[in-house]
Scaffold this active site. Structure first.
Site, short mmCIF file in Angstrom:
data_model
loop_
_atom_site.label_atom_id
_atom_site.label_comp_id
_atom_site.label_asym_id
_atom_site.label_seq_id
_atom_site.Cartn_x
_atom_site.Cartn_y
_atom_site.Cartn_z
N GLY A 224 28.13 -92.11 -18.82
CA GLY A 224 26.96 -91.50 -19.45
C GLY A 224 25.95 -90.91 -18.49
N GLY A 262 32.42 -89.91 -16.55
CA GLY A 262 33.38 -88.85 -16.81
C GLY A 262 32.74 -87.49 -16.58
CB CYS A 338 36.16 -65.23 -38.97
SG CYS A 338 37.42 -64.14 -38.31
#
Ligand SMILES: *Cc1c(COP(=O)(O)O)cnc(C)c1O
Length: 403
Positions: A224, A262, A338
């Site tokens: 974190g 990470g 889209c």
């Protein structure tokens, strides 16, 4: 962008775009700096879910103490690449088959997420043993973080009130060794915030262990560590974090303290490079339509931020009409999907952006390609490139990765 990478971007053919470029020397330098800032006693695992690209993992392997994984697939992936690397297996909803697979793969630590999961483990163990950490959702105070996993009602980890029952189960089963506690409570923590949290965790864990007469050998304080998508130069303050951890370790001379970052490890080494296909104006607002989009780089949609980018001008223009462009005004960079959610950066000031110019999105090395919905609209996948050397980049991989 480093000159070697820029050079590489210039050499890519239009047909190679969009392209993911991974800066391996940059990653090596980054992980070395992180490691150098941390006390030697700190064990660092890399959270593989941030990006499990094998070449990135090979760069990291020499500098981390192992890997944190969150699925049977990640167990298989890491074990396949590194037969001897320590692995910690966490994450909610582990199936009996995954627990069995992890034990067979010689996973060093299981992070237990619930009482039911612990009971399930006892049914698959057979004559094997397991070293576990109990993941606990501590009643801590979390200020302004990007993503809170704990400190509030959450599917992650155990409620402190359920820990005692887990202790009973462990006490009754000699095959299970309780090594300590695991906490991963938030992402987007600054060094100061992470250290404050660590202090709360250590204080709580110390009291809890004392109350139960437990010899707490290990605490994993999670990942974190923050990155700044709005300020790519502002790195997590690893030196301050390392200094704080050194002080914490001095107060707990027998404790093994482990971290598992990470994002802050791999975010910076990845670039998503693409090209402007169209520039148009809608009710006075400029839009640049790019090749690719959030089906390759979902990060800005997932986190609702502007992905930082650099424009790499391309002066070639061979059409008989005026080249569409926008100058000195805010432009919204969208992809080919889209859906109005396919936005990579919103109303960002640019000096000039033209059809055909290349755009290199930074900080695309973590939670980027691997969290994206590749199948939506059936556009081609990007190409993947690992730049190996700072001076003479090698065009090594053009193969498409599957997820
Ligand atoms: C995702 C995760 C991490 C890594 O988090 P980052 O924000 O990428 O540092 C570490 N531990 C656990 C349990 C996780 O789920």
């Amino acid at each position: 962008m480093r000159p070697a990478l820029l050079h590489y971007v210039h050499q890519l053919a239009d047909d190679d775009l969009p392209a993911y470029i991974y800066d391996l020397p940059g990653l090596r330098e980054h992980i070395r700096a992180i490691r150098a800032a941390l006390p030697e006693r700190i064990e660092m695992l890399y959270a593989a879910k941030a990006n499990s690209d094998p070449q990135l993992l090979h760069v990291l392997a020499g500098h981390v103490d192992g890997f944190e994984v969150a699925s049977g697939g990640e167990v298989r992936h890491i074990r396949g690449l590194f037969p001897d690397a320590p692995i910690a297996f966490g994450g909610p909803g582990k199936t009996p088959a995954e627990l069995d697979q992890a034990l067979n793969a010689g996973v060093q630590r299981l992070h237990i997420e619930s009482e039911h999961e612990l009971r399930t483990l006892t049914t698959v163990l057979g004559d094997r043993t397991a070293d576990i950490l109990l993941r606990v959702n501590l009643p801590v105070v979390l200020r302004s973080v990007a993503l809170a996993m704990g400190g509030k009602p959450s599917p992650f980890g155990l409620d402190p009130s359920h820990l005692d029952r887990c202790l009973d189960i462990v006490a009754a089963d000699p095959r299970i060794r309780l090594r300590g506690l695991h906490v991963h409570l938030a992402s987007g923590l600054t060094a100061t915030a992470h250290l404050a949290l660590t202090d709360q965790v250590l204080a709580w864990a110390g009291k809890w262990a004392h109350r139960h007469g437990i010899d707490l050998a290990e605490i994993n304080i999670g990942g974190g560590m923050s990155v700044g998508y709005a300020h790519p130069q502002q790195l997590f303050d690893w030196p301050a974090f390392g200094a704080g951890l050194r002080r914490a370790l001095a107060r707990h001379p027998h404790l093994t303290l482990r971290i598992e970052p990470g994002r802050a490890v791999t975010a910076y080494c990845g670039w998503y490079v693409t090209q402007v296909l169209d520039v148009k104006f809608s009710r006075g607002e400029a839009f640049a339509v790019l090749r690719g989009g959030t089906h390759h780089l979902r990060t800005p949609a997932a986190k609702q931020h502007d992905q930082p980018f650099e424009i790499v001008p391309d002066d070639s223009w061979h059409q008989p009409w005026d080249r569409p462009e926008t100058r000195n005004e805010p432009v919204t960079l969208v992809g080919q999907l889209c859906t109005p959610k396919d936005v990579l950066a919103r109303r960002v000031m640019v000096d000039r952006l033209r059809v055909g110019d290349r755009v290199a999105f930074a900080m695309a090395g973590a939670y980027a390609w691997n969290i994206s919905h590749h199948a939506f609209l059936m556009h081609p996948h990007p190409t993947f490139h690992h730049v190996n050397d700072a001076e003479t980049p090698v065009l090594d991989t053009h193969a498409c990765q599957t997820s």
